[in-house]
Design a protein around this motif. Structure first.
Motif, PDB file in Angstrom:
ATOM      1  N   ARG A  77       0.990  -1.169  -0.098  1.00  0.00           N
ATOM      2  CA  ARG A  77      -0.103  -0.173   0.112  1.00  0.00           C
ATOM      3  C   ARG A  77       0.839   1.197   0.160  1.00  0.00           C
ATOM      4  NH1 ARG A  77      -4.465  -0.319  -1.944  1.00  0.00           N
ATOM      5  NH2 ARG A  77      -5.132   1.404  -0.714  1.00  0.00           N
ATOM      6  N   GLY A  78       1.821   1.214  -0.747  1.00  0.00           N
ATOM      7  CA  GLY A  78       2.789   2.321  -0.798  1.00  0.00           C
ATOM      8  C   GLY A  78       3.890   2.338   0.202  1.00  0.00           C
ATOM      9  N   ALA A  79       4.789   3.364   0.165  1.00  0.00           N
ATOM     10  CA  ALA A  79       5.916   3.241   1.186  1.00  0.00           C
ATOM     11  C   ALA A  79       5.846   4.695   1.530  1.00  0.00           C
ATOM     12  CB  ALA A  79       7.175   2.900   0.623  1.00  0.00           C
ATOM     13  N   ILE A  80       7.090   5.533   1.738  1.00  0.00           N
ATOM     14  CA  ILE A  80       7.086   6.621   2.123  1.00  0.00           C
ATOM     15  C   ILE A  80       6.329   7.568   0.772  1.00  0.00           C
ATOM     16  CG2 ILE A  80       9.330   7.069   0.806  1.00  0.00           C
ATOM     17  CD1 ILE A  80      10.131   9.143   3.162  1.00  0.00           C
ATOM     18  N   THR A  81       5.594   8.455   1.485  1.00  0.00           N
ATOM     19  CA  THR A  81       4.635   9.237   0.664  1.00  0.00           C
ATOM     20  C   THR A  81       5.603  10.076  -0.391  1.00  0.00           C
ATOM     21  OG1 THR A  81       2.937   9.559   2.277  1.00  0.00           O
ATOM     22  CG2 THR A  81       2.792  10.943   0.499  1.00  0.00           C
ATOM     23  N   HIS A  82       6.428  10.791   0.133  1.00  0.00           N
ATOM     24  CA  HIS A  82       7.179  11.783  -0.853  1.00  0.00           C
ATOM     25  C   HIS A  82       7.967  11.400  -2.039  1.00  0.00           C
ATOM     26  CE1 HIS A  82       6.297  13.675   2.901  1.00  0.00           C
ATOM     27  NE2 HIS A  82       7.473  13.380   3.540  1.00  0.00           N
ATOM     28  N   THR A  83       8.211  10.015  -2.245  1.00  0.00           N
ATOM     29  CA  THR A  83       8.929   9.643  -3.573  1.00  0.00           C
ATOM     30  C   THR A  83       7.704   8.559  -4.325  1.00  0.00           C
ATOM     31  OG1 THR A  83       9.855   7.813  -2.053  1.00  0.00           O
ATOM     32  CG2 THR A  83      11.079   9.629  -2.291  1.00  0.00           C
ATOM     33  N   THR A  84       6.627   8.531  -3.847  1.00  0.00           N
ATOM     34  CA  THR A  84       5.383   7.783  -4.526  1.00  0.00           C
ATOM     35  C   THR A  84       5.307   8.217  -5.944  1.00  0.00           C
ATOM     36  OG1 THR A  84       4.618   7.251  -2.341  1.00  0.00           O
ATOM     37  CG2 THR A  84       3.183   7.056  -4.248  1.00  0.00           C
ATOM     38  N   ALA A  85       5.332   7.309  -6.898  1.00  0.00           N
ATOM     39  CA  ALA A  85       4.993   7.548  -8.388  1.00  0.00           C
ATOM     40  C   ALA A  85       3.351   8.186  -8.432  1.00  0.00           C
ATOM     41  CB  ALA A  85       5.346   6.748  -9.314  1.00  0.00           C
TER      42      ALA A  85
ATOM     43  N   PHE B 197      15.992  14.652  -6.475  1.00  0.00           N
ATOM     44  CA  PHE B 197      15.469  16.079  -6.296  1.00  0.00           C
ATOM     45  C   PHE B 197      15.491  16.467  -4.885  1.00  0.00           C
ATOM     46  CE2 PHE B 197      12.474  18.979  -8.476  1.00  0.00           C
ATOM     47  CZ  PHE B 197      12.040  19.774  -7.350  1.00  0.00           C
ATOM     48  N   TRP B 198      14.981  15.539  -4.153  1.00  0.00           N
ATOM     49  CA  TRP B 198      14.772  16.070  -2.518  1.00  0.00           C
ATOM     50  C   TRP B 198      16.040  16.059  -1.791  1.00  0.00           C
ATOM     51  CZ3 TRP B 198      12.037  12.196   0.912  1.00  0.00           C
ATOM     52  CH2 TRP B 198      11.673  12.510   2.417  1.00  0.00           C
ATOM     53  N   CYS B 199      17.029  15.187  -2.080  1.00  0.00           N
ATOM     54  CA  CYS B 199      18.545  15.205  -1.478  1.00  0.00           C
ATOM     55  C   CYS B 199      19.292  16.403  -1.956  1.00  0.00           C
ATOM     56  CB  CYS B 199      19.017  13.980  -1.871  1.00  0.00           C
ATOM     57  SG  CYS B 199      18.450  12.544  -0.853  1.00  0.00           S
ATOM     58  N   TRP B 200      19.023  16.823  -3.319  1.00  0.00           N
ATOM     59  CA  TRP B 200      19.960  17.804  -3.741  1.00  0.00           C
ATOM     60  C   TRP B 200      19.275  19.208  -3.424  1.00  0.00           C
ATOM     61  CZ3 TRP B 200      19.840  20.152  -9.282  1.00  0.00           C
ATOM     62  CH2 TRP B 200      20.965  20.829  -9.659  1.00  0.00           C
TER      63      TRP B 200
ATOM     64  N   GLY C  99      16.674  20.104  -1.083  1.00  0.00           N
ATOM     65  CA  GLY C  99      16.152  20.098   0.103  1.00  0.00           C
ATOM     66  C   GLY C  99      14.601  20.351   0.098  1.00  0.00           C
ATOM     67  N   HIS C 100      14.080  20.175  -0.981  1.00  0.00           N
ATOM     68  CA  HIS C 100      12.514  20.164  -1.329  1.00  0.00           C
ATOM     69  C   HIS C 100      12.029  19.077  -1.727  1.00  0.00           C
ATOM     70  CE1 HIS C 100      12.410  24.422  -0.852  1.00  0.00           C
ATOM     71  NE2 HIS C 100      13.513  24.750  -1.407  1.00  0.00           N
ATOM     72  N   ARG C 101      11.012  18.428  -1.595  1.00  0.00           N
ATOM     73  CA  ARG C 101       9.912  17.415  -2.205  1.00  0.00           C
ATOM     74  C   ARG C 101       9.749  17.771  -3.459  1.00  0.00           C
ATOM     75  NH1 ARG C 101       7.986  17.371   3.207  1.00  0.00           N
ATOM     76  NH2 ARG C 101       6.334  18.586   2.462  1.00  0.00           N
ATOM     77  N   PRO C 102       9.555  16.836  -4.515  1.00  0.00           N
ATOM     78  CA  PRO C 102       9.289  17.427  -5.880  1.00  0.00           C
ATOM     79  C   PRO C 102       7.885  17.831  -6.047  1.00  0.00           C
ATOM     80  CG  PRO C 102       9.510  14.730  -5.736  1.00  0.00           C
ATOM     81  CD  PRO C 102       9.996  15.759  -4.234  1.00  0.00           C
ATOM     82  N   VAL C 103       6.980  17.405  -5.121  1.00  0.00           N
ATOM     83  CA  VAL C 103       5.660  17.834  -5.401  1.00  0.00           C
ATOM     84  C   VAL C 103       5.172  18.783  -3.809  1.00  0.00           C
ATOM     85  CG1 VAL C 103       2.975  17.018  -5.210  1.00  0.00           C
ATOM     86  CG2 VAL C 103       5.045  15.839  -6.436  1.00  0.00           C
TER      87      VAL C 103
ATOM     88  N   LYS D 185      -1.570  14.351  -9.534  1.00  0.00           N
ATOM     89  CA  LYS D 185      -1.791  15.029 -10.324  1.00  0.00           C
ATOM     90  C   LYS D 185      -0.483  15.371 -11.386  1.00  0.00           C
ATOM     91  CE  LYS D 185      -5.307  17.928  -7.716  1.00  0.00           C
ATOM     92  NZ  LYS D 185      -5.340  19.003  -6.912  1.00  0.00           N
ATOM     93  N   SER D 186       0.354  14.891 -10.957  1.00  0.00           N
ATOM     94  CA  SER D 186       1.825  15.007 -11.492  1.00  0.00           C
ATOM     95  C   SER D 186       2.445  16.196 -11.899  1.00  0.00           C
ATOM     96  CB  SER D 186       1.605  14.253 -12.928  1.00  0.00           C
ATOM     97  OG  SER D 186       0.948  12.680 -12.808  1.00  0.00           O
ATOM     98  N   ALA D 187       2.078  17.283 -10.960  1.00  0.00           N
ATOM     99  CA  ALA D 187       2.719  18.458 -11.143  1.00  0.00           C
ATOM    100  C   ALA D 187       3.602  18.541 -10.114  1.00  0.00           C
ATOM    101  CB  ALA D 187       1.399  19.750 -10.860  1.00  0.00           C
ATOM    102  N   THR D 188       4.962  18.675 -10.608  1.00  0.00           N
ATOM    103  CA  THR D 188       6.114  18.631  -9.681  1.00  0.00           C
ATOM    104  C   THR D 188       6.671  20.207  -9.786  1.00  0.00           C
ATOM    105  OG1 THR D 188       7.593  18.038 -11.737  1.00  0.00           O
ATOM    106  CG2 THR D 188       6.859  16.399 -10.322  1.00  0.00           C
ATOM    107  N   ILE D 189       7.248  20.518  -8.733  1.00  0.00           N
ATOM    108  CA  ILE D 189       7.865  21.850  -8.609  1.00  0.00           C
ATOM    109  C   ILE D 189       9.123  22.184  -9.778  1.00  0.00           C
ATOM    110  CG2 ILE D 189       9.375  23.275  -7.167  1.00  0.00           C
ATOM    111  CD1 ILE D 189       8.074  21.768  -4.759  1.00  0.00           C
ATOM    112  N   PRO D 190       9.147  23.133 -10.507  1.00  0.00           N
ATOM    113  CA  PRO D 190      10.284  23.307 -11.379  1.00  0.00           C
ATOM    114  C   PRO D 190      11.687  23.030 -10.893  1.00  0.00           C
ATOM    115  CG  PRO D 190       8.298  24.998 -11.920  1.00  0.00           C
ATOM    116  CD  PRO D 190       8.240  24.277 -10.365  1.00  0.00           C
TER     117      PRO D 190
END
Length: 266
Positions: free
Chosen positions: A159-167, A199-202, A204-208, A225-230
């Motif tokens: 049922r998924g793992a850590i939320t921040h890197t979920t596709a 993205f996150w490690c470099w 310091g921000h989560r991609p979404v 929604k697949s909208a990532t931070i530029p």
């Protein structure tokens, strides 16, 4: 080393070297589920070793004890990816020695995933904590408890793992299926997780973007929604080659993402 979320981990050193030993916490509310997860990881390690995706010596042993299950694997002498990227996250990271080091981490991380994908498996929990960086800049995967294979029935539904890197496609599946339904993670989802982790490690921000205290369902809806931070709005310094690697991984369409094998050789 840790005692959280119903499981404990130790570093044990002896004449033959060091191993990491994990066991469920017997008095935790999640004791039964964690014991099942431990048994599942052991089963995954056996299958992955047989398929050639893991070195034969990685799994040391496993079994039952009075409080549940335990598992021992070879110690990987590295640091979690988040901590390893500390220098790179600041402007002082923009130096000639850091650039090939970052690309080496990205490529070897993809290489480790490619071995699993070639055997038909997905790691399903690609994140900074489950990737250790060796001193020479190589990435090593750990924690195979949630790994998925389309023909391998799980002991514990994924049922998924850590939320921040979920596709995004996994987020959508989690939102539209009952909590006890198994969702099979795919190699393409691992690739998104790789890009999200870098993205996150470099930066310091989560991609979404979402609030830290938002409910998990709300975070999953934002990811779906697949909208990532530029990336160029949050990167600590310009690095086009590395940015292209991350951006390719974070394509909304799973079919548009490169394979881990292609990423490892780029």
């Amino acid at each position: 080393m840790s005692d959280r979320r119903g499981s404990r981990a130790w570093k044990v050193t002896g004449p033959g070297g060091a191993v990491a030993v994990k066991a469920n916490s017997p008095d935790a509310d999640t004791a039964h589920a964690k014991a099942a997860e431990m048994a599942q990881e052991d089963d995954h390690l056996l299958h992955l070793t047989e398929a050639g995706a893991l070195t034969p010596g990685y799994r040391v042993g496993a079994g039952a004890w009075d409080g549940g299950r335990w598992l021992a694997v070879n110690w990987v002498d590295g640091v979690p990816a988040w901590r390893a990227f500390t220098l790179a996250r600041g402007p002082e990271g923009d130096r000639p020695s850091v650039r090939p080091w970052l690309l080496g981490i990205a490529r070897t991380w993809a290489e480790r995933l490619a071995l699993m994908h070639a055997a038909g498996w997905a790691h399903a929990d690609v994140q900074p904590t489950n990737t250790l960086i060796i001193n020479d800049g190589r990435a090593e995967l750990i924690d195979y408890a949630l790994a998925c294979h389309p023909d391998h029935a799980p002991l514990v539904p994924y049922r998924g793992a850590i939320t921040h890197t979920t596709a995004p496609e996994i987020a959508e599946a989690l939102l539209t299926t009952p909590d006890d339904t198994h969702v099979t993670a795919t190699p393409a989802a691992d690739v998104w997780g790789l890009g999200a982790s870098l993205f996150w490690c470099w930066t310091g921000h989560r991609p979404v973007a979402y609030e830290d205290d938002a409910q998990r369902e709300d975070k999953l809806r934002a990811i779906a929604k697949s909208a990532t931070i530029p990336l160029d709005s949050v990167r600590p310094w310009p690095f086009p080659e590395f940015e292209d690697f991350i951006t390719a991984c974070l394509q909304a369409d799973p079919a548009a993402r490169p394979s881990a094998e292609a990423l490892a050789s780029c």
